[in-house]
Design a protein around this motif. Structure first.
Motif, short mmCIF file in Angstrom:
data_model
loop_
_atom_site.label_atom_id
_atom_site.label_comp_id
_atom_site.label_asym_id
_atom_site.label_seq_id
_atom_site.Cartn_x
_atom_site.Cartn_y
_atom_site.Cartn_z
N ILE A 18 -31.59 -31.94 5.31
CA ILE A 18 -32.70 -32.90 5.15
C ILE A 18 -32.42 -33.85 4.00
CG2 ILE A 18 -35.13 -33.11 4.51
CD1 ILE A 18 -35.64 -30.59 6.18
N LEU A 19 -31.85 -33.35 2.91
CA LEU A 19 -31.53 -34.22 1.77
C LEU A 19 -30.41 -35.20 2.12
CD1 LEU A 19 -31.68 -31.73 -1.25
CD2 LEU A 19 -33.29 -33.59 -0.69
N LEU A 20 -29.44 -34.77 2.89
CA LEU A 20 -28.33 -35.65 3.25
C LEU A 20 -28.75 -36.74 4.23
CD1 LEU A 20 -25.32 -33.19 3.64
CD2 LEU A 20 -25.65 -34.91 1.88
N PHE A 21 -29.45 -36.38 5.28
CA PHE A 21 -29.75 -37.33 6.34
C PHE A 21 -31.13 -37.97 6.22
CE2 PHE A 21 -26.59 -34.50 8.31
CZ PHE A 21 -25.63 -35.45 8.59
N GLY A 22 -32.02 -37.37 5.52
CA GLY A 22 -33.37 -37.90 5.39
C GLY A 22 -34.26 -37.42 6.52
N ALA A 23 -35.52 -37.22 6.22
CA ALA A 23 -36.46 -36.68 7.20
C ALA A 23 -36.75 -37.68 8.32
CB ALA A 23 -37.75 -36.28 6.51
N LYS A 24 -36.59 -38.97 8.07
CA LYS A 24 -36.88 -39.98 9.09
C LYS A 24 -35.82 -40.03 10.17
CE LYS A 24 -39.62 -42.99 6.16
NZ LYS A 24 -39.78 -44.34 5.61
N LEU A 26 -33.76 -37.50 11.19
CA LEU A 26 -33.52 -36.26 11.93
C LEU A 26 -34.14 -36.24 13.33
CD1 LEU A 26 -33.72 -33.56 9.14
CD2 LEU A 26 -31.72 -34.37 10.36
N PRO A 27 -35.39 -36.68 13.55
CA PRO A 27 -35.92 -36.69 14.92
C PRO A 27 -35.13 -37.62 15.85
CG PRO A 27 -37.71 -36.87 13.36
CD PRO A 27 -36.44 -37.00 12.59
N ASP A 28 -34.70 -38.77 15.33
CA ASP A 28 -33.90 -39.68 16.14
C ASP A 28 -32.56 -39.06 16.51
OD1 ASP A 28 -35.86 -41.62 16.07
OD2 ASP A 28 -35.00 -42.61 14.29
N MET A 29 -31.96 -38.36 15.55
CA MET A 29 -30.68 -37.70 15.82
C MET A 29 -30.86 -36.60 16.86
SD MET A 29 -29.14 -37.58 11.95
CE MET A 29 -27.96 -36.35 12.32
N ALA A 30 -31.93 -35.83 16.77
CA ALA A 30 -32.17 -34.77 17.73
C ALA A 30 -32.45 -35.34 19.12
CB ALA A 30 -33.36 -33.92 17.28
N ARG A 31 -33.20 -36.43 19.20
CA ARG A 31 -33.48 -37.09 20.47
C ARG A 31 -32.19 -37.61 21.10
NH1 ARG A 31 -36.87 -40.57 18.53
NH2 ARG A 31 -38.49 -39.01 18.38
#
Length: 96
Positions: A18-24, A26-31
């Motif tokens: 979460i610190l590396l990629f940011g919380a914003k 992560l959902p886009d990456m998972a999608r």
């Protein structure tokens, strides 16, 4: 040494991600990962079905009036018609 990962280690790994990629992001990456997995699965299924249909139908004799292959539409994800595009199937030009 690396045999077992417990809850504290998994939580630490998640915090670092979460610190590396940011919380914003992560959902886009998972999608995006989910769409890629669906595309891969549908293409593998299409190739398997195409292989079964080619094995059942005899190949046409060389030199006969062979018809060009029909176009089919590949979709990026089920129900996603905005990125659908027609493609030409590759032809086998090897001599046997």
């Amino acid at each position: 040494m690396f045999g077992r990962l417990g809850a504290p280690e998994i939580i630490l790994i998640l915090v670092v991600i979460i610190l590396l990629f940011g919380a914003k992001k992560l959902p886009d990456m998972a999608r995006s990962l989910g769409k890629s997995a669906r595309i891969l699965k549908s293409e593998a299924k299409a190739m398997k079905e195409e292989g079964n249909s080619n094995a059942a139908a005899p190949a046409p004799a060389p030199g006969t009036g062979e018809q060009p292959p029909a176009q089919r539409t590949i979709q990026a994800a089920p129900g996603d018609v905005s990125s659908a595009r027609p493609v030409n199937e590759p032809t086998d030009t090897t001599q046997r």
